[in-house]
Design an enzyme around this catalytic site. Structure first.
Site, PDB file in Angstrom:
ATOM      1  N   THR A  12       0.854  -1.182   0.000  1.00  0.00           N
ATOM      2  CA  THR A  12       0.000   0.000   0.000  1.00  0.00           C
ATOM      3  C   THR A  12       0.898   1.243   0.000  1.00  0.00           C
ATOM      4  O   THR A  12       2.040   1.190   0.470  1.00  0.00           O
ATOM      5  CB  THR A  12      -0.965  -0.061   1.202  1.00  0.00           C
ATOM      6  OG1 THR A  12      -1.934   0.961   1.060  1.00  0.00           O
ATOM      7  CG2 THR A  12      -0.242   0.088   2.515  1.00  0.00           C
ATOM      8  N   GLY A  15       2.532   3.833  -4.888  1.00  0.00           N
ATOM      9  CA  GLY A  15       2.445   4.539  -6.161  1.00  0.00           C
ATOM     10  C   GLY A  15       1.549   3.882  -7.200  1.00  0.00           C
ATOM     11  O   GLY A  15       1.601   4.260  -8.376  1.00  0.00           O
ATOM     12  N   LYS A  16       0.702   2.940  -6.794  1.00  0.00           N
ATOM     13  CA  LYS A  16      -0.205   2.307  -7.768  1.00  0.00           C
ATOM     14  C   LYS A  16      -1.117   3.326  -8.433  1.00  0.00           C
ATOM     15  O   LYS A  16      -1.319   3.303  -9.652  1.00  0.00           O
ATOM     16  CB  LYS A  16      -1.121   1.258  -7.094  1.00  0.00           C
ATOM     17  CG  LYS A  16      -0.443   0.019  -6.601  1.00  0.00           C
ATOM     18  CD  LYS A  16      -1.446  -0.964  -6.034  1.00  0.00           C
ATOM     19  CE  LYS A  16      -2.295  -0.409  -4.901  1.00  0.00           C
ATOM     20  NZ  LYS A  16      -1.534  -0.078  -3.683  1.00  0.00           N
ATOM     21  N   THR A  17      -1.686   4.225  -7.623  1.00  0.00           N
ATOM     22  CA  THR A  17      -2.615   5.193  -8.196  1.00  0.00           C
ATOM     23  C   THR A  17      -1.885   6.128  -9.157  1.00  0.00           C
ATOM     24  O   THR A  17      -2.399   6.439 -10.245  1.00  0.00           O
ATOM     25  CB  THR A  17      -3.315   6.008  -7.090  1.00  0.00           C
ATOM     26  OG1 THR A  17      -3.909   5.098  -6.164  1.00  0.00           O
ATOM     27  CG2 THR A  17      -4.401   6.897  -7.666  1.00  0.00           C
ATOM     28  N   LYS A  38     -11.455   0.061  -9.951  1.00  0.00           N
ATOM     29  CA  LYS A  38     -10.736  -0.287  -8.723  1.00  0.00           C
ATOM     30  C   LYS A  38     -11.708  -1.117  -7.896  1.00  0.00           C
ATOM     31  O   LYS A  38     -12.789  -0.633  -7.542  1.00  0.00           O
ATOM     32  CB  LYS A  38     -10.322   1.014  -8.013  1.00  0.00           C
ATOM     33  CG  LYS A  38      -9.831   0.820  -6.599  1.00  0.00           C
ATOM     34  CD  LYS A  38      -8.541   1.527  -6.303  1.00  0.00           C
ATOM     35  CE  LYS A  38      -8.108   1.195  -4.873  1.00  0.00           C
ATOM     36  NZ  LYS A  38      -6.676   1.354  -4.654  1.00  0.00           N
ATOM     37  N   SER A  42     -10.588   1.831   0.237  1.00  0.00           N
ATOM     38  CA  SER A  42     -10.804   2.038   1.673  1.00  0.00           C
ATOM     39  C   SER A  42     -10.036   3.269   2.124  1.00  0.00           C
ATOM     40  O   SER A  42      -9.259   3.847   1.361  1.00  0.00           O
ATOM     41  CB  SER A  42     -10.421   0.789   2.470  1.00  0.00           C
ATOM     42  OG  SER A  42      -9.138   0.367   2.131  1.00  0.00           O
ATOM     43  N   ASP A  51      -8.827   7.477  -4.537  1.00  0.00           N
ATOM     44  CA  ASP A  51      -8.247   6.898  -5.750  1.00  0.00           C
ATOM     45  C   ASP A  51      -9.202   6.943  -6.937  1.00  0.00           C
ATOM     46  O   ASP A  51      -8.805   7.280  -8.056  1.00  0.00           O
ATOM     47  CB  ASP A  51      -7.843   5.437  -5.489  1.00  0.00           C
ATOM     48  CG  ASP A  51      -6.582   5.341  -4.650  1.00  0.00           C
ATOM     49  OD1 ASP A  51      -6.037   6.388  -4.256  1.00  0.00           O
ATOM     50  OD2 ASP A  51      -6.152   4.203  -4.385  1.00  0.00           O
ATOM     51  N   GLU A 112      -6.771  -0.488 -11.109  1.00  0.00           N
ATOM     52  CA  GLU A 112      -5.827  -0.404  -9.992  1.00  0.00           C
ATOM     53  C   GLU A 112      -6.239  -1.427  -8.949  1.00  0.00           C
ATOM     54  O   GLU A 112      -7.418  -1.479  -8.551  1.00  0.00           O
ATOM     55  CB  GLU A 112      -5.829   0.998  -9.357  1.00  0.00           C
ATOM     56  CG  GLU A 112      -4.842   1.064  -8.178  1.00  0.00           C
ATOM     57  CD  GLU A 112      -4.921   2.336  -7.334  1.00  0.00           C
ATOM     58  OE1 GLU A 112      -5.582   3.303  -7.751  1.00  0.00           O
ATOM     59  OE2 GLU A 112      -4.306   2.333  -6.251  1.00  0.00           O
ATOM     60  N   GLY A 113      -5.293  -2.225  -8.479  1.00  0.00           N
ATOM     61  CA  GLY A 113      -5.572  -3.163  -7.396  1.00  0.00           C
ATOM     62  C   GLY A 113      -5.728  -2.439  -6.069  1.00  0.00           C
ATOM     63  O   GLY A 113      -5.824  -1.210  -6.012  1.00  0.00           O
ATOM     64  N   VAL A 114      -5.766  -3.199  -5.012  1.00  0.00           N
ATOM     65  CA  VAL A 114      -5.854  -2.649  -3.660  1.00  0.00           C
ATOM     66  C   VAL A 114      -4.671  -3.225  -2.882  1.00  0.00           C
ATOM     67  O   VAL A 114      -4.511  -4.458  -2.840  1.00  0.00           O
ATOM     68  CB  VAL A 114      -7.166  -3.060  -2.971  1.00  0.00           C
ATOM     69  CG1 VAL A 114      -7.319  -2.332  -1.641  1.00  0.00           C
ATOM     70  CG2 VAL A 114      -8.366  -2.800  -3.869  1.00  0.00           C
ATOM     71  N   GLY A 115      -3.841  -2.354  -2.283  1.00  0.00           N
ATOM     72  CA  GLY A 115      -2.672  -2.864  -1.564  1.00  0.00           C
ATOM     73  C   GLY A 115      -1.808  -3.707  -2.482  1.00  0.00           C
ATOM     74  O   GLY A 115      -1.680  -3.421  -3.671  1.00  0.00           O
TER      75      GLY A 115
HETATM   76  N1  LIG Z   1       4.991   9.655  -9.591  1.00  0.00           N
HETATM   77  C1  LIG Z   1       4.432  10.227  -8.506  1.00  0.00           C
HETATM   78  N2  LIG Z   1       4.089  11.523  -8.530  1.00  0.00           N
HETATM   79  C2  LIG Z   1       3.540  12.122  -7.447  1.00  0.00           C
HETATM   80  N3  LIG Z   1       3.281  11.491  -6.304  1.00  0.00           N
HETATM   81  C3  LIG Z   1       3.615  10.200  -6.213  1.00  0.00           C
HETATM   82  C4  LIG Z   1       4.184   9.495  -7.309  1.00  0.00           C
HETATM   83  N4  LIG Z   1       4.383   8.214  -6.937  1.00  0.00           N
HETATM   84  C5  LIG Z   1       3.948   8.118  -5.672  1.00  0.00           C
HETATM   85  N5  LIG Z   1       3.500   9.313  -5.223  1.00  0.00           N
HETATM   86  C6  LIG Z   1       2.978   9.660  -3.888  1.00  0.00           C
HETATM   87  O1  LIG Z   1       3.222   8.586  -2.996  1.00  0.00           O
HETATM   88  C7  LIG Z   1       2.083   8.324  -2.207  1.00  0.00           C
HETATM   89  C8  LIG Z   1       1.560   6.940  -2.509  1.00  0.00           C
HETATM   90  O2  LIG Z   1       1.179   6.885  -3.881  1.00  0.00           O
HETATM   91  P1  LIG Z   1      -0.173   6.217  -4.352  1.00  0.00           P
HETATM   92  O3  LIG Z   1      -0.166   6.254  -5.837  1.00  0.00           O
HETATM   93  O4  LIG Z   1      -1.350   6.837  -3.674  1.00  0.00           O
HETATM   94  O5  LIG Z   1       0.074   4.734  -3.790  1.00  0.00           O
HETATM   95  P2  LIG Z   1      -0.921   3.482  -3.743  1.00  0.00           P
HETATM   96  O6  LIG Z   1      -1.977   3.698  -4.781  1.00  0.00           O
HETATM   97  O7  LIG Z   1      -0.032   2.313  -4.013  1.00  0.00           O
HETATM   98  O8  LIG Z   1      -1.467   3.443  -2.352  1.00  0.00           O
HETATM   99  C9  LIG Z   1       1.064   9.393  -2.523  1.00  0.00           C
HETATM  100  O9  LIG Z   1       1.181  10.431  -1.605  1.00  0.00           O
HETATM  101  C10 LIG Z   1       1.462   9.841  -3.914  1.00  0.00           C
HETATM  102  O10 LIG Z   1       1.068  11.147  -4.125  1.00  0.00           O
HETATM  103 MG   LIG Z   2      -4.018   3.800  -4.624  1.00  0.00          MG
END
Ligand SMILES: Nc1ncnc2c1ncn2[C@@H]1O[C@H](COP(=O)(O)OP(=O)(O)O)[C@@H](O)[C@H]1O
Ligand SMILES: [Mg+2]
Length: 228
Positions: A12, A15-17, A38, A42, A51, A112-115
């Site tokens: 989690t 950076g998946k999102t 997705k 949560s 997300d 996008e998956g979860v965790g």
């Molecule tokens: N390429 C990126 N640009 C900006 N923020 C990023 C990037 N990669 C990760 N982050 C930051 O890292 C944190 C986790 O990223 P997120 O994509 O939300 O992860 P996940 O979807 O796996 O939970 C967030 O605060 C996100 O903004």
């Molecule tokens: Mg996410």
């Protein structure tokens, strides 16, 4: 499902999102109609844009919250527990139908998956099982820094064990001036995992129009390398 991608990660907050949003935006900028999905969200009670909203904005999609993420929970917990706390259970058949419905009328589906890959949607149905049911090629989002080799290679093995195609690992956010450790991590994952490793710079998440294209696949990777 014809054209699409399933973005998983080493855990989690890896950076998946960001990766899924960049892939969605890249396809949208290419003139394709992109749908996002997705299976569960949560932590809705927390700070920041959820997300499903960020994915919708990146894709320029008009899908409703329910169409993107049929199960949404406030506590920041695993989806199987979020569902239990809400007095329900996630229904895998409903998820599969919702993902198929999202894909209809679009040219590309970005999921996008979860965790991480073995996170339970129910105690009998993991993210892995959902990815396998959709049959989409998989992209692994992963952090660039210390600890990432092990987490990433475990995920690579797990994805391959499902029989799914693994498109690439994406290290994110990739710094503009990567350290020796970060460069070395990238190379080690590439060599030990036998997988292409792309990178995604830090994005201004509120401004998708400023994001660079995220192209994956061998030919595209060399183009991305040339741009760096
Ligand atoms: N390429 C990126 N640009 C900006 N923020 C990023 C990037 N990669 C990760 N982050 C930051 O890292 C944190 C986790 O990223 P997120 O994509 O939300 O992860 P996940 O979807 O796996 O939970 C967030 O605060 C996100 O903004
Ligand atoms: Mg996410």
């Amino acid at each position: 499902m014809s054209d699409g991608v399933f973005v998983t990660g080493t855990g989690t907050e890896v950076g998946k999102t960001a990766v899924a949003a960049a892939l969605a935006r890249t396809a949208t900028a290419d003139g394709r109609r992109v749908a996002v999905f997705k299976p569960a969200v949560s932590g809705l009670g927390g700070e920041g844009e959820p997300d499903h909203a960020l994915l919708r904005r990146a894709a320029g999609s008009r899908q409703s919250d329910d169409e993107i993420a049929p199960y949404r929970y406030r506590p920041p917990v695993s989806p199987h527990l979020g569902a239990a706390l809400a007095g329900e259970a996630i229904d895998p058949a409903r998820l599969r139908a919702a993902a198929r419905a999202a894909a209809q009328g679009s040219d590309r589906l970005v999921v996008e998956g979860v965790g991480g890959f073995l996170v339970p949607l129910t105690l009998g149905y993991l993210i892995r099982d959902f990815a396998r049911d959709l049959g989409l090629p998989v992209v692994i989002a992963s952090a660039p820094g210390l600890g990432t080799i092990n987490h990433t290679l475990l995920t690579v093995e797990s994805v391959r064990a499902t029989g799914l195609e693994l498109t690439a690992v994406v290290l994110t956010p990739w710094p503009s001036q990567p350290t020796e450790v970060e460069r070395s991590n990238r190379e080690a994952i590439e060599r030990l995992g036998g997988v292409g490793v792309a990178t995604l710079p830090r994005l201004e998440l509120s401004e998708p129009s400023t994001w660079p294209q995220l192209e994956l696949g061998a030919a595209d990777r060399s183009r991305a390398d040339a741009r760096r």
